[in-house]
Design a protein around this motif. Structure first.
Motif, PDB file in Angstrom:
ATOM      1  N   LEU A   1       4.027 -93.395  -6.284  1.00  0.00           N
ATOM      2  CA  LEU A   1       3.070 -92.320  -6.516  1.00  0.00           C
ATOM      3  C   LEU A   1       3.740 -90.964  -6.622  1.00  0.00           C
ATOM      4  CD1 LEU A   1       0.281 -93.630  -4.228  1.00  0.00           C
ATOM      5  CD2 LEU A   1       0.174 -93.271  -6.701  1.00  0.00           C
TER       6      LEU A   1
ATOM      7  N   GLY B   1      -4.942 -97.898  -2.974  1.00  0.00           N
ATOM      8  CA  GLY B   1      -5.644 -97.175  -1.925  1.00  0.00           C
ATOM      9  C   GLY B   1      -4.937 -97.331  -0.591  1.00  0.00           C
ATOM     10  N   ILE B   2      -4.667 -98.567  -0.229  1.00  0.00           N
ATOM     11  CA  ILE B   2      -3.946 -98.821   1.022  1.00  0.00           C
ATOM     12  C   ILE B   2      -2.639 -98.043   1.044  1.00  0.00           C
ATOM     13  CG2 ILE B   2      -2.648-100.583   2.303  1.00  0.00           C
ATOM     14  CD1 ILE B   2      -5.515-100.987   2.732  1.00  0.00           C
TER      15      ILE B   2
ATOM     16  N   GLN C   1      -1.697 -95.382  -0.691  1.00  0.00           N
ATOM     17  CA  GLN C   1      -1.803 -93.948  -0.628  1.00  0.00           C
ATOM     18  C   GLN C   1      -2.295 -93.476   0.729  1.00  0.00           C
ATOM     19  OE1 GLN C   1      -3.909 -93.723  -4.333  1.00  0.00           O
ATOM     20  NE2 GLN C   1      -2.661 -91.974  -4.914  1.00  0.00           N
ATOM     21  N   ALA C   2      -3.115 -94.279   1.318  1.00  0.00           N
ATOM     22  CA  ALA C   2      -3.614 -93.904   2.637  1.00  0.00           C
ATOM     23  C   ALA C   2      -2.454 -93.702   3.604  1.00  0.00           C
ATOM     24  CB  ALA C   2      -4.573 -94.967   3.165  1.00  0.00           C
ATOM     25  N   GLN C   3      -1.388 -94.444   3.399  1.00  0.00           N
ATOM     26  CA  GLN C   3      -0.242 -94.293   4.291  1.00  0.00           C
ATOM     27  C   GLN C   3       0.506 -93.003   4.035  1.00  0.00           C
ATOM     28  OE1 GLN C   3       1.966 -98.158   4.823  1.00  0.00           O
ATOM     29  NE2 GLN C   3       0.749 -98.617   3.013  1.00  0.00           N
ATOM     30  N   ALA C   4       0.354 -92.494   2.837  1.00  0.00           N
ATOM     31  CA  ALA C   4       1.013 -91.235   2.540  1.00  0.00           C
ATOM     32  C   ALA C   4       0.357 -90.139   3.363  1.00  0.00           C
ATOM     33  CB  ALA C   4       0.903 -90.914   1.057  1.00  0.00           C
ATOM     34  N   PHE C   5      -0.933 -90.269   3.533  1.00  0.00           N
ATOM     35  CA  PHE C   5      -1.653 -89.329   4.393  1.00  0.00           C
ATOM     36  C   PHE C   5      -1.325 -89.710   5.822  1.00  0.00           C
ATOM     37  CE2 PHE C   5      -5.520 -87.539   6.387  1.00  0.00           C
ATOM     38  CZ  PHE C   5      -5.371 -86.242   5.928  1.00  0.00           C
ATOM     39  N   LEU C   6      -1.422 -88.771   6.696  1.00  0.00           N
ATOM     40  CA  LEU C   6      -0.848 -88.928   8.022  1.00  0.00           C
ATOM     41  C   LEU C   6      -0.409 -90.347   8.381  1.00  0.00           C
ATOM     42  CD1 LEU C   6      -2.529 -86.620  10.597  1.00  0.00           C
ATOM     43  CD2 LEU C   6      -0.254 -86.611   9.600  1.00  0.00           C
ATOM     44  N   PRO C   7       0.830 -90.476   8.813  1.00  0.00           N
ATOM     45  CA  PRO C   7       1.337 -91.771   9.264  1.00  0.00           C
ATOM     46  C   PRO C   7       0.319 -92.487  10.138  1.00  0.00           C
ATOM     47  CG  PRO C   7       2.770 -89.926   9.931  1.00  0.00           C
ATOM     48  CD  PRO C   7       1.826 -89.443   8.893  1.00  0.00           C
TER      49      PRO C   7
ATOM     50  N   GLU D   1      -0.859-101.019  14.062  1.00  0.00           N
ATOM     51  CA  GLU D   1      -1.968-101.946  14.283  1.00  0.00           C
ATOM     52  C   GLU D   1      -3.229-101.512  13.530  1.00  0.00           C
ATOM     53  OE1 GLU D   1      -2.244 -99.193  17.897  1.00  0.00           O
ATOM     54  OE2 GLU D   1      -0.719 -99.965  16.544  1.00  0.00           O
ATOM     55  N   VAL D   2      -3.339-100.202  13.316  1.00  0.00           N
ATOM     56  CA  VAL D   2      -4.463 -99.722  12.503  1.00  0.00           C
ATOM     57  C   VAL D   2      -4.316-100.248  11.086  1.00  0.00           C
ATOM     58  CG1 VAL D   2      -5.538 -97.697  11.443  1.00  0.00           C
ATOM     59  CG2 VAL D   2      -4.931 -97.669  13.877  1.00  0.00           C
ATOM     60  N   ARG D   3      -3.119-100.105  10.563  1.00  0.00           N
ATOM     61  CA  ARG D   3      -2.910-100.583   9.205  1.00  0.00           C
ATOM     62  C   ARG D   3      -3.156-102.084   9.103  1.00  0.00           C
ATOM     63  NH1 ARG D   3       2.345 -98.906   7.017  1.00  0.00           N
ATOM     64  NH2 ARG D   3       3.250-100.586   8.240  1.00  0.00           N
TER      65      ARG D   3
ATOM     66  N   ALA E   1      -6.735-102.806   9.044  1.00  0.00           N
ATOM     67  CA  ALA E   1      -7.336-102.376   7.778  1.00  0.00           C
ATOM     68  C   ALA E   1      -7.018-103.375   6.674  1.00  0.00           C
ATOM     69  CB  ALA E   1      -6.820-100.983   7.405  1.00  0.00           C
TER      70      ALA E   1
ATOM     71  N   LEU F   1       2.086 -82.241   5.305  1.00  0.00           N
ATOM     72  CA  LEU F   1       2.671 -83.452   5.861  1.00  0.00           C
ATOM     73  C   LEU F   1       4.129 -83.588   5.455  1.00  0.00           C
ATOM     74  CD1 LEU F   1      -0.337 -85.741   5.099  1.00  0.00           C
ATOM     75  CD2 LEU F   1       0.509 -85.111   7.374  1.00  0.00           C
TER      76      LEU F   1
ATOM     77  N   GLU G   1      -9.558 -97.092  11.264  1.00  0.00           N
ATOM     78  CA  GLU G   1      -9.557 -98.003  10.127  1.00  0.00           C
ATOM     79  C   GLU G   1     -10.454 -97.472   9.006  1.00  0.00           C
ATOM     80  OE1 GLU G   1      -9.800 -98.981  13.245  1.00  0.00           O
ATOM     81  OE2 GLU G   1      -7.995-100.196  13.534  1.00  0.00           O
TER      82      GLU G   1
ATOM     83  N   PHE H   1      -8.699 -94.726   7.331  1.00  0.00           N
ATOM     84  CA  PHE H   1      -7.592 -95.278   6.560  1.00  0.00           C
ATOM     85  C   PHE H   1      -8.080 -95.865   5.239  1.00  0.00           C
ATOM     86  CE2 PHE H   1      -4.711 -98.810   5.591  1.00  0.00           C
ATOM     87  CZ  PHE H   1      -3.486 -98.164   5.599  1.00  0.00           C
TER      88      PHE H   1
ATOM     89  N   GLY I   1      -7.834 -94.411   1.357  1.00  0.00           N
ATOM     90  CA  GLY I   1      -7.235 -95.229   0.300  1.00  0.00           C
ATOM     91  C   GLY I   1      -8.106 -95.268  -0.930  1.00  0.00           C
ATOM     92  N   ILE I   2      -9.387 -95.591  -0.745  1.00  0.00           N
ATOM     93  CA  ILE I   2     -10.310 -95.609  -1.881  1.00  0.00           C
ATOM     94  C   ILE I   2     -10.269 -94.283  -2.624  1.00  0.00           C
ATOM     95  CG2 ILE I   2     -12.768 -95.613  -2.513  1.00  0.00           C
ATOM     96  CD1 ILE I   2     -11.894 -98.363  -1.934  1.00  0.00           C
TER      97      ILE I   2
ATOM     98  N   GLN J   1      -7.974 -91.899  -2.655  1.00  0.00           N
ATOM     99  CA  GLN J   1      -6.739 -91.589  -3.366  1.00  0.00           C
ATOM    100  C   GLN J   1      -6.514 -92.495  -4.555  1.00  0.00           C
ATOM    101  OE1 GLN J   1      -4.394 -91.456   0.231  1.00  0.00           O
ATOM    102  NE2 GLN J   1      -3.302 -89.717  -0.672  1.00  0.00           N
ATOM    103  N   ALA J   2      -6.992 -93.715  -4.422  1.00  0.00           N
ATOM    104  CA  ALA J   2      -6.787 -94.651  -5.523  1.00  0.00           C
ATOM    105  C   ALA J   2      -7.417 -94.112  -6.794  1.00  0.00           C
ATOM    106  CB  ALA J   2      -7.377 -96.003  -5.175  1.00  0.00           C
TER     107      ALA J   2
END
Lengths: 184, 184, 184, 184
Positions: free
Chosen positions: A97, A152-153, A155-161, A165-167, A170, B104, B145, B148, B152-153, B155-156
DNA sequence: TATGAATGAGTGTTCATTCAT
DNA sequence: GATGAATGAACACTCATTCAT
């Protein structure tokens, strides 16, 4: 093209992926040159504009991904392969991305990128179909939906780490959603 | 702080959100000043670095979101409220990310942002819990979650435009995943 | 615009004329800034592109010329005034050309330049007409021909330095040609 | 020097004249190499600096001019030949100047250029003298004055395009000035 | 306090020149 | 000798930040 030129081109592309992954696409071309161990002129000879550099670094990245995906596809249980592939794509996506966003924001991806993306798509489609043939993955989703969700998954990680276990949970939600069969 | 100073501060924050939403965080401070109808010096008096400006614009944005969420929470059927909230967050996320990403990438969000994010989190938690109390939403996921996945949705969609039906199906997968009960 | 900004703008224009006269239009903007005693950013604030800088330096130059021409016109014997004016224009022309050439080569002079050139033209026309009224200058030439010939004389000096007596004789030929009456 | 080297040298010189005439002396050496169908390295082997390239392209240009002048000189009525020669020189002058100007601006023309210019001068002198022997051209001007005036006419056309009749009248003035006999 | 002019380091890009192939 | 890839200094231009007015 001479052998040393080919080697330099490769080194520039590798360096570009590293640098853009670490610093984002605003990283300077000079930094890429430094990392590759060449002069800035060399970078510009191979990639006359920054856009070109980004685009070809993205292509190289996508080609790596496609190759890894092919390896994944070849061995495992199909549903497990899908899971592995999703995880791999999610892991690589932030780098992807970083390179793709500025291109999209400025006239869209070029032909070379589209071609590389298509190569990835082919492998993902294959993995998905084989997973669906087991009956353990719903049939009303296709590659586009997979890409969309994975993106989506990722990019979500790009936003705050995010806590691991949350990831994980999800991703479970996502995979549960993918399983048969869609309930009302 | 004098009354006009307070007013200026507010106008700068509003302008900053607009400008960053439209042009990304690389938009110049001068453009923000122009939009706010003040001089650049005034912007820098209130927010000594661009980082400060981004951070406080983000806080303002999050506070707006929290307020809208509270309104959503108060009336509807809890599961429907969750759906509405998810949609709203997804819609606002691109703007939020435009501001959050550079922070970030450079030392992380500051205190004020975390506090504002926490205020949002509280409302989302409340909506989620009430939805879960209906028994129609799985109980093994929490606010993290949700955030998260929603992120993702959202940003996708920033990544290559997506056909509407693809998005709809993808969201269905997500919501299916959220429903009771986790299988296997 | 503030008083100090006006002063800086003037200093930049003066420096630009000097630098472009000495080094040609390829002189760097940084050199102009150095000569003016300001930072490069200041030059670019006043003149956002190099084209703007060249154009406004040219306008300043033409305005100086027009003023000098007006002084010349006011006192002397009309034919002598024409001679003086031709010499003055010839002397200044190399500087003028250094600035005008790149503009002409790239989309032509702008409005401001045309307006300034017109102001010069008006004075030259006046001097020429009064010289013609004495009956000692042929009446079938106008300002355009004067400009054309003077420009030629001027530019010829830009090409290899010319011995003074050669130039003097050449100018005599030109002035003889200007005198009444055209033979065959 | 090998035969192919001689051929390459010639091709580079021809290409250089074309390119500099079309794009001015700022044209890149790479463009010259491309036009000549050789590598940049070859250009630099023959002409180690850009100055050398410009200088030798200028010499080739002047030699062409001298040859053409000799042809003109041989046949016609002497005064008509002078007129033809003036026109030819005026036509070629922009190209010549494109190459000569940067040399003049940087240490002056070199020996080779001066020699070539002298070869041109000899032919022009001859044509002028024969025209003067007819008694129809004033005797107090020499080759230098002709060169000076012709150069002027030529360059004046480079500066803002000139209406044809303006140019025609201006040239008449010049030729009238050249005719016998100088009046006071 | 508000302003906007001044600053100068940094960016993408070009090009004469060098040198390994 | 010929090639064209590599080099890096130089340029026009941008923008966060400072500071005189």
């Amino acid at each position: 093209m001479r052998a040393d030129a080919v080697a330099n081109r490769r080194r520039v592309l590798v360096a570009a992926q590293e640098v853009f992954a670490e610093q984002g696409a605003e990283a300077s071309t000079e930094e890429v040159a430094r990392r590759a161990g060449v002069g800035t002129g060399t970078v510009f000879r191979h990639f006359p504009t920054k856009r070109d550099l980004l685009e070809h670094a993205l292509v190289a990245h996508l080609d790596d991904l496609a190759e890894a995906a092919r390896a994944t596809a070849s061995g495992e249980d199909p549903v497990e392969a899908l899971r592995t592939l999703v995880a791999d794509m999610a892991g690589r996506a932030p780098t992807k991305l970083a390179m793709a966003e500025p291109l999209l924001a400025d006239d869209g991806l070029g032909e070379a990128s589209h071609a590389a993306a298509e190569r990835v798509r082919v492998v993902v489609a294959e993995v998905l179909e084989r997973a669906q043939e087991t009956g353990r993955v719903r049939r009303d989703v296709g590659v586009d939906e997979i890409h969309f969700l994975v993106r989506g998954i990722a990019q979500a990680q790009a936003f705050l780490p995010v806590a691991p276990e949350v990831r994980r949970r999800a991703v479970e939600v996502l995979l549960d959603g993918l399983r048969c069969a869609p309930r009302s």
